[in-house]
Design a protein around this motif. Structure first.
Motif, PDB file in Angstrom:
ATOM      1  N   ARG A 176      22.168 -13.921 -32.056  1.00 59.02           N
ATOM      2  CA  ARG A 176      21.038 -14.597 -31.408  1.00 59.02           C
ATOM      3  C   ARG A 176      20.217 -13.606 -30.592  1.00 59.02           C
ATOM      4  NH1 ARG A 176      25.876 -15.668 -29.144  1.00 59.02           N
ATOM      5  NH2 ARG A 176      26.150 -15.516 -26.872  1.00 59.02           N
ATOM      6  N   THR A 177      19.009 -14.009 -30.294  1.00 61.71           N
ATOM      7  CA  THR A 177      18.111 -13.241 -29.437  1.00 61.71           C
ATOM      8  C   THR A 177      17.543 -14.179 -28.392  1.00 61.71           C
ATOM      9  OG1 THR A 177      17.498 -11.863 -31.333  1.00 61.71           O
ATOM     10  CG2 THR A 177      16.137 -11.685 -29.363  1.00 61.71           C
ATOM     11  N   VAL A 178      17.627 -13.787 -27.132  1.00 59.66           N
ATOM     12  CA  VAL A 178      17.105 -14.582 -26.030  1.00 59.66           C
ATOM     13  C   VAL A 178      15.969 -13.792 -25.387  1.00 59.66           C
ATOM     14  CG1 VAL A 178      17.618 -15.767 -23.861  1.00 59.66           C
ATOM     15  CG2 VAL A 178      19.368 -15.618 -25.648  1.00 59.66           C
ATOM     16  N   SER A 179      14.826 -14.429 -25.254  1.00 59.03           N
ATOM     17  CA  SER A 179      13.642 -13.742 -24.743  1.00 59.03           C
ATOM     18  C   SER A 179      12.904 -14.651 -23.765  1.00 59.03           C
ATOM     19  CB  SER A 179      12.710 -13.361 -25.902  1.00 59.03           C
ATOM     20  OG  SER A 179      11.482 -12.865 -25.431  1.00 59.03           O
ATOM     21  N   PHE A 180      12.447 -14.064 -22.659  1.00 57.38           N
ATOM     22  CA  PHE A 180      11.626 -14.793 -21.695  1.00 57.38           C
ATOM     23  C   PHE A 180      10.306 -14.045 -21.515  1.00 57.38           C
ATOM     24  CE2 PHE A 180      15.491 -16.972 -20.908  1.00 57.38           C
ATOM     25  CZ  PHE A 180      15.152 -18.188 -20.326  1.00 57.38           C
ATOM     26  N   HIS A 181       9.220 -14.781 -21.544  1.00 59.47           N
ATOM     27  CA  HIS A 181       7.903 -14.210 -21.332  1.00 59.47           C
ATOM     28  C   HIS A 181       7.432 -14.593 -19.933  1.00 59.47           C
ATOM     29  CE1 HIS A 181       7.232 -13.308 -25.688  1.00 59.47           C
ATOM     30  NE2 HIS A 181       8.142 -14.267 -25.803  1.00 59.47           N
ATOM     31  N   ILE A 182       7.025 -13.605 -19.172  1.00 60.45           N
ATOM     32  CA  ILE A 182       6.639 -13.820 -17.779  1.00 60.45           C
ATOM     33  C   ILE A 182       5.219 -13.296 -17.572  1.00 60.45           C
ATOM     34  CG2 ILE A 182       7.222 -13.360 -15.368  1.00 60.45           C
ATOM     35  CD1 ILE A 182      10.077 -12.716 -16.338  1.00 60.45           C
ATOM     36  N   GLU A 183       4.334 -14.187 -17.160  1.00 60.05           N
ATOM     37  CA  GLU A 183       2.977 -13.785 -16.786  1.00 60.05           C
ATOM     38  C   GLU A 183       2.925 -13.612 -15.276  1.00 60.05           C
ATOM     39  OE1 GLU A 183      -1.682 -15.316 -16.985  1.00 60.05           O
ATOM     40  OE2 GLU A 183      -0.033 -16.688 -17.469  1.00 60.05           O
ATOM     41  N   LEU A 184       2.357 -12.511 -14.827  1.00 57.17           N
ATOM     42  CA  LEU A 184       2.283 -12.203 -13.404  1.00 57.17           C
ATOM     43  C   LEU A 184       0.964 -12.734 -12.843  1.00 57.17           C
ATOM     44  CD1 LEU A 184       3.574  -8.528 -13.605  1.00 57.17           C
ATOM     45  CD2 LEU A 184       4.893 -10.643 -13.397  1.00 57.17           C
ATOM     46  N   ILE A 185       1.054 -13.535 -11.777  1.00 58.38           N
ATOM     47  CA  ILE A 185      -0.112 -14.176 -11.177  1.00 58.38           C
ATOM     48  C   ILE A 185      -0.253 -13.690  -9.740  1.00 58.38           C
ATOM     49  CG2 ILE A 185      -1.182 -16.386 -10.567  1.00 58.38           C
ATOM     50  CD1 ILE A 185       0.471 -17.652 -12.794  1.00 58.38           C
ATOM     51  N   ALA A 234      -0.772 -13.349  -5.789  1.00 58.52           N
ATOM     52  CA  ALA A 234      -0.304 -14.281  -4.760  1.00 58.52           C
ATOM     53  C   ALA A 234      -1.401 -15.216  -4.290  1.00 58.52           C
ATOM     54  CB  ALA A 234       0.272 -13.498  -3.587  1.00 58.52           C
ATOM     55  N   SER A 235      -2.627 -14.701  -4.176  1.00 59.07           N
ATOM     56  CA  SER A 235      -3.716 -15.539  -3.663  1.00 59.07           C
ATOM     57  C   SER A 235      -3.961 -16.743  -4.552  1.00 59.07           C
ATOM     58  CB  SER A 235      -4.998 -14.714  -3.530  1.00 59.07           C
ATOM     59  OG  SER A 235      -5.354 -14.144  -4.784  1.00 59.07           O
ATOM     60  N   GLU A 236      -3.868 -16.544  -5.887  1.00 62.48           N
ATOM     61  CA  GLU A 236      -4.059 -17.657  -6.810  1.00 62.48           C
ATOM     62  C   GLU A 236      -2.845 -18.576  -6.826  1.00 62.48           C
ATOM     63  OE1 GLU A 236      -5.172 -16.235 -10.639  1.00 62.48           O
ATOM     64  OE2 GLU A 236      -6.703 -14.859  -9.878  1.00 62.48           O
ATOM     65  N   ALA A 237      -1.640 -17.996  -6.802  1.00 65.34           N
ATOM     66  CA  ALA A 237      -0.423 -18.805  -6.820  1.00 65.34           C
ATOM     67  C   ALA A 237      -0.277 -19.615  -5.534  1.00 65.34           C
ATOM     68  CB  ALA A 237       0.796 -17.907  -7.020  1.00 65.34           C
ATOM     69  N   HIS A 270       4.673 -12.910  -5.385  1.00 66.50           N
ATOM     70  CA  HIS A 270       3.537 -13.327  -6.197  1.00 66.50           C
ATOM     71  C   HIS A 270       3.991 -14.457  -7.112  1.00 66.50           C
ATOM     72  CE1 HIS A 270       0.637 -10.015  -5.259  1.00 66.50           C
ATOM     73  NE2 HIS A 270       1.760  -9.429  -4.884  1.00 66.50           N
ATOM     74  N   GLY A 271       3.065 -15.004  -7.876  1.00 67.65           N
ATOM     75  CA  GLY A 271       3.384 -16.131  -8.740  1.00 67.65           C
ATOM     76  C   GLY A 271       3.685 -15.691 -10.162  1.00 67.65           C
ATOM     77  N   THR A 272       4.310 -16.598 -10.912  1.00 66.54           N
ATOM     78  CA  THR A 272       4.604 -16.336 -12.322  1.00 66.54           C
ATOM     79  C   THR A 272       4.389 -17.597 -13.143  1.00 66.54           C
ATOM     80  OG1 THR A 272       6.970 -16.863 -12.076  1.00 66.54           O
ATOM     81  CG2 THR A 272       6.328 -14.550 -11.863  1.00 66.54           C
ATOM     82  N   ASN A 273       4.104 -17.369 -14.403  1.00 66.22           N
ATOM     83  CA  ASN A 273       4.056 -18.417 -15.421  1.00 66.22           C
ATOM     84  C   ASN A 273       5.019 -17.956 -16.504  1.00 66.22           C
ATOM     85  OD1 ASN A 273       3.249 -20.407 -17.342  1.00 66.22           O
ATOM     86  ND2 ASN A 273       1.720 -18.995 -18.168  1.00 66.22           N
ATOM     87  N   TRP A 274       5.960 -18.797 -16.914  1.00 63.28           N
ATOM     88  CA  TRP A 274       7.002 -18.304 -17.822  1.00 63.28           C
ATOM     89  C   TRP A 274       7.364 -19.334 -18.885  1.00 63.28           C
ATOM     90  CZ3 TRP A 274      11.664 -20.791 -18.483  1.00 63.28           C
ATOM     91  CH2 TRP A 274      12.015 -21.758 -17.542  1.00 63.28           C
ATOM     92  N   ILE A 275       7.972 -18.822 -19.950  1.00 59.75           N
ATOM     93  CA  ILE A 275       8.563 -19.640 -20.993  1.00 59.75           C
ATOM     94  C   ILE A 275       9.646 -18.806 -21.674  1.00 59.75           C
ATOM     95  CG2 ILE A 275       6.906 -18.915 -22.762  1.00 59.75           C
ATOM     96  CD1 ILE A 275       7.105 -21.747 -23.930  1.00 59.75           C
ATOM     97  N   GLY A 276      10.694 -19.456 -22.146  1.00 61.49           N
ATOM     98  CA  GLY A 276      11.795 -18.757 -22.804  1.00 61.49           C
ATOM     99  C   GLY A 276      11.945 -19.201 -24.252  1.00 61.49           C
TER     100      GLY A 276
END
Length: 558
Positions: free
Chosen positions: A410-419, A421-424, A474-480
């Motif tokens: 198996r392969t496990v992957s998480f994608h993280i977008e960096l946002i 702090a002011s916007e988050a 800071h903020g993040t937007n993520w999905i795995g």
């Protein structure tokens, strides 16, 4: 318990789950459905003066049907299921799921054969023409999971810089780094927390508005243990005069120790959007693509330093051929992970057969024996709204990454977008107000609130406190995503059930969203190429601030 003891107890504990998006007028979910109901009712009222009350009745019925077919269940909504079935039928009809690596010589031959038999009336030749046309349609430069991928830098011995232009998405550059992983052997709780905080510091350091790096993708590949090095050591070091029973005994030890054992290979992928700010920065390093490469050299060096400081060990940027070898191995596990001798950077795909609703079927060759092999892949999404709302530690995914309960590749992957702090910070404040209002409404009139609501308020409060001025967060937007691989359809079905059970009982993931009907493209979501995350939609205020900020000063030195 004083404040210091409470803070120490909460160190390394966070709340994750239940929040799939920011709150809005229609709540956290069902925004499209809410606006759809409004549009239907508005249209109904427009026709009231002409037709009387019937449009209102029809509007209410239509709104009810819309709510029913879009209501989420553990199997998805009725509308989602119908869309998946229709997509699959079209794929089977057109055989769009088939993939053959591009071969110019074969293309020329098939094209000539089609031209020569253009006016044939022979039934056999007509059937052959259909197959030739289908083979030509299946022959593409890149597989579905890497659509629109090329290379900005692909020479030997230097970091490979992939250039992506997927259909309907913004272009970006990506670089894959091979890392040894943060945890090696036995680690103390303090060491584990320190390394988790180091990864958070890495993300926070690259989330500032002036940073060009916007996406980070940790990838873990779990595969059976390879005893090739131990066998090579035996062949080169064992005494020629040793008795046969001793040699046989060592072979039995290798077999017994590797049975059921799984090892992990770790990668981190960094992605840089090709926007106006990137182009402006690159001009300070040189003209055209040379400026891009010089800028990326500085960005790659910065990313390597950050990974080292975050306790990932020695971060080595993969060459283009090295990245291609990893992608080919993930399609065909019979290929060794680091086998590059027979590859060019453009050899990204293995031959694949379409027609399966729940699988991406690869027809490859074992390079060691030359035998034909077939591998079945299935990919699922791990979304925040499908996680149980609970307090977690940095090791919450350990059962999925290293658990002995799941003996499957198996392969496990998480994608993280960096946002930034002011916007988050603005979004966190809105979410906290919405969650507190929801909890207040639930407790009105003496009713007993849902436990999920109070935990969500606690999570929103902690997020707002973390994002306070001076906190450094800071903020993040993520999905795995997780992709499992089996050697047959029956085994894939069994492994899918075992994975769902493991995620639900040990990882707090109560639903895996299988990306059925387009599994061939979904496989690429766990490849080290940065595919699979929808960028966070900034608020109107954030978009305005970005526009006012511009691309930077042209006269500035950096």
């Amino acid at each position: 318990m004083n404040e210091q003891e409470q803070a120490e107890q909460q160190r390394g504990v966070f709340i994750l789950g239940g929040e799939g998006s920011h709150r809005g007028f229609w709540g956290e979910k069902a925004k499209g459905r809410g606006w759809g109901v409004v549009i239907i009712l508005v249209i109904a009222f427009i026709f009231v003066p002409s037709f009387g009350w019937p449009p209102i009745v029809l509007g209410v019925l239509a709104a009810g049907v819309l709510v029913l077919i879009t209501s989420a269940t553990h199997n998805g909504s009725i509308l989602e299921r119908r869309v998946r079935r229709k997509r699959h039928r079209e794929s089977v009809k057109t055989r769009s799921g088939d993939y053959h690596p591009y071969d110019q010589q074969r293309v020329t031959m098939l094209t000539a054969a089609l031209e020569q038999t253009a006016k044939t009336k022979d039934k056999g030749e007509r059937a052959a023409r259909v197959e030739w046309a289908r083979e030509l349609a299946a022959m593409r430069a890149t597989p579905d999971g890497a659509d629109g991928m090329g290379w900005l830098q692909s020479a030997r011995g230097i970091p490979g810089i992939a250039w992506h232009g997927p259909v309907g998405e913004d272009p970006y550059l990506s670089v894959a780094f091979a890392v040894s992983g943060q945890l090696r052997g036995m680690e103390s709780p303090d060491s584990t927390l320190r390394k988790a905080e180091g990864f958070g510091a890495l993300l926070a350091g690259r989330a500032a508005p002036g940073s060009l790096l916007r996406f980070v993708q940790p990838v873990t590949r779990i595969l059976p243990a390879d005893t090739a090095l131990q066998e090579w050591w035996v062949m080169t070091n064992i005494d020629d005069e040793a008795p046969e029973w001793a040699k046989k005994s060592y072979e039995e030890v290798l077999i017994a120790s590797s049975a059921g054992a799984m090892v992990q290979r770790h990668y981190v992928v960094a992605s840089w959007p090709l926007n106006a700010r990137f182009a402006e920065k690159a001009r300070k390093f040189g003209e055209g693509r040379d400026g891009w490469r010089r800028l990326m050299a500085a960005e790659i060096e910065s990313a390597q330093r950050g990974l080292h400081d975050a306790y990932f060990g020695e971060a080595v940027a993969l060459t283009a051929r090295g990245t291609t070898a990893v992608i080919r191995h993930m399609q065909n596990p019979s290929r060794p992970l680091d086998l590059v001798r027979d590859l060019a950077p453009t050899d990204l795909g293995e031959r694949a057969r379409g027609g399966e609703f729940s699988a991406h079927v690869v027809e490859g060759i074992d390079p060691e024996t030359g035998a034909q092999v077939e591998w079945w892949h299935r990919t699922a999404a791990i979304r925040a709204e499908h996680l149980s709302v609970a307090q977690r530690t940095p090791l919450w995914l350990l059962p999925l990454l290293t658990g002995s309960k799941l003996d499957v590749i198996r392969t496990v992957s998480f994608h993280i977008e960096l946002i930034p702090a002011s916007e988050a910070r603005r979004a966190a404040r809105k979410d906290l107000v919405a969650d507190m209002a929801t909890e207040h409404a639930q407790t009105a009139g003496g009713r007993i609130p849902l436990d999920e609501g109070s935990v969500r308020v606690l999570a929103a409060t902690r997020r707002r406190n973390d994002l306070a001025e001076g906190g450094g967060h800071h903020g993040t937007n993520w999905i795995g995503y997780v992709t499992i691989t089996s050697d047959s359809k029956e085994q894939l079905a069994l492994d899918s059930r075992e994975l769902e059970e493991l995620c639900d009982t040990d990882a707090g993931i109560h639903r895996l969203e299988w990306l059925d009907s387009y599994q061939s493209a979904a496989s690429g979501l766990t490849w080290p190429i940065g595919r699979g995350i929808k960028p966070d939609e900034p608020t109107w205020a954030a978009r305005t601030m970005r526009m006012l900020a511009g691309k930077g000063e042209k006269e500035a030195i950096s």
